[in-house]
Design a protein around this motif. Structure first.
Motif, PDB file in Angstrom:
ATOM      1  N   ALA A 103       0.723  -1.164  -0.129  1.00  0.00           N
ATOM      2  CA  ALA A 103       0.040   0.032   0.016  1.00  0.00           C
ATOM      3  C   ALA A 103       0.908   1.116   0.062  1.00  0.00           C
ATOM      4  CB  ALA A 103      -0.878  -0.039   1.120  1.00  0.00           C
ATOM      5  N   LEU A 148      -5.529   1.844   1.148  1.00  0.00           N
ATOM      6  CA  LEU A 148      -5.363   2.260  -0.293  1.00  0.00           C
ATOM      7  C   LEU A 148      -6.574   3.137  -0.575  1.00  0.00           C
ATOM      8  CD1 LEU A 148      -4.541  -0.821  -2.572  1.00  0.00           C
ATOM      9  CD2 LEU A 148      -3.177   1.044  -1.869  1.00  0.00           C
ATOM     10  N   LYS A 151      -6.169   6.387  -2.320  1.00  0.00           N
ATOM     11  CA  LYS A 151      -5.778   6.259  -3.539  1.00  0.00           C
ATOM     12  C   LYS A 151      -6.540   5.726  -4.850  1.00  0.00           C
ATOM     13  CE  LYS A 151      -0.953   5.269  -1.867  1.00  0.00           C
ATOM     14  NZ  LYS A 151       0.126   4.527  -1.880  1.00  0.00           N
TER      15      LYS A 151
END
Length: 315
Positions: A103, A148, A151
């Motif tokens: 990650a 994550l 993102k």
């Protein structure tokens, strides 16, 4: 609703064309994936089976695919055969240190597909001491998604299974430390946890005003090598079942691909549309009453944050 995706409006096909959801059973197929040029997908467990098919199909539609795999040698062979749109990054979901390393190193992506999993193993444990199926299939993906989340720009797809129907979430003993271990019940618990996690994630995204989606899918009865790693009698009888009932890995991957690229309902669950959800093209799927238990889902979420030490930041 029709959600705009690159290349066309997915899920709004005209009657009579492949992929049409009007006036009959959906026949959505790989050819119906919208153009994915300029988009990035992270697919866990993409070195074989459903994950490999998923990675190939997405790359074929123009996407950049990050294959997040424990077996890098096997994954690189697959990536080489796909071409320049595929790249391999090491990820071992049975080790939360590996999850954090992945990650931290990976860049932004449009879609995360939580595909990897293990099935019906004898009692073994992850690097942090969790029961392997619960620890890998659920906790590993729970941690990965949380780390994550900032993102991922579009959606998270979590792959469950029809085996969630036999699952029960034991919040007091999720790692089978105080009861007799049953590999199939443990698998059912892990797959039920996947489905409950996907739905609870959507509820929290919606609560915080996020336009990101969390959806789930299942492959039905697909002929992959997952069932041949159970270290049990199952792998001896599965070849017969595969010949009689199973569909191909290419068909089994369609629900995940549909969930990842088509117009879908927030929190939706998608699977094959024939033979009780075991075969066919993707469409909305039914699920157990337990999978809709929001109180248990919230408690499972809290427990998962406690065990993984990953707290979600919804901004």
């Amino acid at each position: 609703m029709c959600r705009q995706l690159p290349g066309r409006i997915a899920g709004c096909d005209t009657p009579g064309k492949p992929g049409s959801r009007l006036g009959g059973v959906s026949e959505w197929d790989i050819a119906d994936i919208p153009d994915q040029s300029g988009r990035t997908f992270i697919v866990t467990g993409a070195n074989g089976g459903l994950g490999e098919v998923t990675a190939r199909a997405l790359a074929g539609a123009g996407a950049r695919v990050i294959m997040a795999c424990r077996n890098e040698v096997k994954a690189r062979a697959v990536a080489d055969s796909i071409g320049e749109r595929a790249q391999v990054r090491r990820l071992d979901l049975a080790d939360l240190d590996s999850v954090r390393e992945f990650a931290d190193a990976v860049g932004p992506a449009d879609v995360l597909i939580n595909n990897a999993g293990v099935m019906a193993l004898p009692l073994t444990h992850t690097a942090q001491g969790f029961e392997m199926q619960f620890g890998t299939n659920h906790l590993g993906h729970f941690a990965l998604t949380g780390l994550l989340l900032d993102k991922i720009s579009d959606r998270i797809v979590t792959v469950s299974s029809g085996a969630h129907l036999i699952g029960r979430i034991n919040l007091a003993d999720p790692n089978w430390e105080h009861r007799r271990y049953n590999r199939w019940q443990a698998y059912g618990q892990a797959k039920l946890a996947n489905l409950m996690f996907a739905r609870e994630l959507q509820r929290r995204l919606t609560l915080h005003g996020s336009d990101k989606l969390s959806v789930s899918a299942h492959p039905g009865y697909a002929a992959t090598d997952l069932m041949f790693h159970t270290d049990s009698l199952v792998h001896l009888i599965m070849p017969l079942g595969n010949r009689i009932l199973a569909q191909s890995a290419e068909m089994g991957a369609l629900p995940s691909l549909y969930a990842a690229t088509a117009d879908v309902e927030p929190g939706g669950f998608y699977g094959p549309n024939r033979l009780g959800g075991m075969r066919g093209h993707p469409g909305p799927s039914g699920s157990s009453a337990a999978s809709k238990d929001e109180v248990t889902a919230r408690r499972l979420w809290d427990l998962s944050e406690q065990l993984t030490k990953v707290t979600y930041n919804f901004g």
